[in-house]
Write an enzyme that holds these catalytic residues in place. Structure first.
Site, mmCIF file in Angstrom:
data_model
loop_
_atom_site.group_PDB
_atom_site.id
_atom_site.type_symbol
_atom_site.label_atom_id
_atom_site.label_comp_id
_atom_site.label_asym_id
_atom_site.label_seq_id
_atom_site.Cartn_x
_atom_site.Cartn_y
_atom_site.Cartn_z
ATOM 1 N N HIS A 243 -71.602 11.364 -58.843
ATOM 2 C CA HIS A 243 -71.799 11.814 -57.736
ATOM 3 C C HIS A 243 -70.424 13.096 -57.431
ATOM 4 C CE1 HIS A 243 -73.216 8.061 -56.423
ATOM 5 N NE2 HIS A 243 -72.451 7.237 -57.072
HETATM 6 C C1 BDR Z 1 -69.197 8.052 -53.661
HETATM 7 O O1 BDR Z 1 -68.295 6.504 -53.231
HETATM 8 C C2 BDR Z 1 -67.736 6.404 -54.489
HETATM 9 O O2 BDR Z 1 -67.347 5.285 -55.159
HETATM 10 C C3 BDR Z 1 -67.624 7.604 -55.310
HETATM 11 O O3 BDR Z 1 -66.192 8.055 -56.007
HETATM 12 C C4 BDR Z 1 -68.544 8.550 -54.707
HETATM 13 O O4 BDR Z 1 -67.364 9.736 -53.974
HETATM 14 C C5 BDR Z 1 -70.397 7.502 -53.735
HETATM 15 O O5 BDR Z 1 -71.137 6.950 -52.745
#
Ligand code: BDR
Ligand code: CA
Length: 313
Positions: A243
């Site tokens: 992400h």
């Molecule tokens: C986001 O939530 C976190 O778990 C990850 O680091 C990312 O920023 C994804 O939904």
């Protein structure tokens, strides 16, 4: 061109860690003025510890790391150990950090830096809940006009939610903070799940990290090995979604991404859809556009860039 000044606001998290390393591996293009930590994936003492472990792993203990808000603006903290493990950075066996946490708090650092640097030169890169950024904007409204741009990971439209059926984690944890940021008037670029669920660490991509033959390459492979379990089980996907590195990759190579400049509002009241990013992708309202909301990524190009930059560390 001189390197672009950025502040990474983060809650590491394995994918946050890879994003930090991507930025530190790109000093010709990005100058990391500081890393500001927020509570999110795990509580603040762990995110501010993990950020320093990552800087040391990357060979950059000189980067100043600040601790910020320990809880969302108006709600109890929701964490994600079920995805990231007990420490938030489970997977590799990394040493405890020896570099110090800065004395100044993260919100003061954000405000002071934006006031001290020439207006329009500092880009903010939030990779977690938006509590620090919203607190800075509320405490010092004058900084809004001084921020070059905010490029953040958060939200979803076609993918809807990961922490609830309707909401993505970063926005869900602090929807009031997200609403402040999305209404701030600051130019916003958003990397939602629609993009990040296409940036998957498949086995060959993981092997490419490992084949770098460096501590950074090995740790990245081990982090994504750990982090992939959750998404493989939940979505049946090929590997871990990276992400947060999408934010940094966009700064380095914006042509890898495509999206639309649209209106995005944050749901802050409904029990069912709390934290939803209500994105007017199809232009069915007359609400003014406030964000460039990305929808697609050239995943092979993204992983080629990432692997090459990690290889520089
Ligand atoms: C986001 O939530 C976190 O778990 C990850 O680091 C990312 O920023 C994804 O939904
Ligand atoms: Ca994150």
């Amino acid at each position: 061109m001189p390197a672009r000044d950025i502040i990474i606001d983060t809650d590491p998290g394995q994918d946050d860690a890879v994003a930090i390393m991507l930025a530190l591996g790109s000093p010709d293009a990005l100058s990391v003025l500081g890393i500001t930590c927020v509570a999110g994936n795990v509580p603040l003492p762990l995110t501010s510890r993990n950020a320093r472990m990552v800087c040391e792993l990357a060979g950059h203990p000189e980067v100043p790391v600040y601790a910020g808000c320990a809880a969302p603006l108006a709600r109890p903290l929701v964490t994600a150990e079920h995805v990231h493990g007990r420490t938030g950075l489970d997977g590799p066996d990394l040493p405890e950090p020896t570099m110090p946490l800065q004395d100044k708090d993260a919100v003061s650092f954000l405000i002071d830096t934006l006031r001290d640097r020439p207006a329009g030169t500092v880009t903010l890169c939030p990779l977690g809940p938006l509590t620090n950024i919203a607190t800075a904007l509320t405490r010092a409204p004058d900084i809004a006009d001084r921020i070059a741009e905010i490029v953040l990971m958060g939200g979803a439209y076609f993918e809807v939610g990961n922490i609830t059926p309707a909401a993505e984690f970063n926005i869900y944890v602090d929807p009031e903070a997200a609403a402040i940021v999305f209404r701030s008037g600051v130019p916003l670029t958003v990397m939602p799940l629609d993009v990040t669920h296409k940036a998957l660490v498949t086995a060959p991509r993981n092997n490419a990290f490992r084949a770098l033959g460096t501590p950074v390459g090995l740790a990245t492979a081990q982090m994504t090995d750990f982090f992939e379990r959750f998404d493989k089980a939940k979505y049946g996907s090929e590997g871990a979604p990276l992400h947060d590195p999408c934010v940094i990759a966009y700064l380095l190579e914006p042509s890898l991404f495509s999206g639309r400049h649209i209106n995005v509002e944050i749901e802050t009241t409904s029990e069912l859809t709390l934290g939803m990013t209500v994105a007017d992708w199809w232009g069915v309202t007359d609400r003014a556009p406030n964000a460039t909301f990305m929808g697609d990524v050239d995943a092979d190009g993204f992983f080629a860039l990432l692997t090459e930059r990690l290889g520089r560390l």
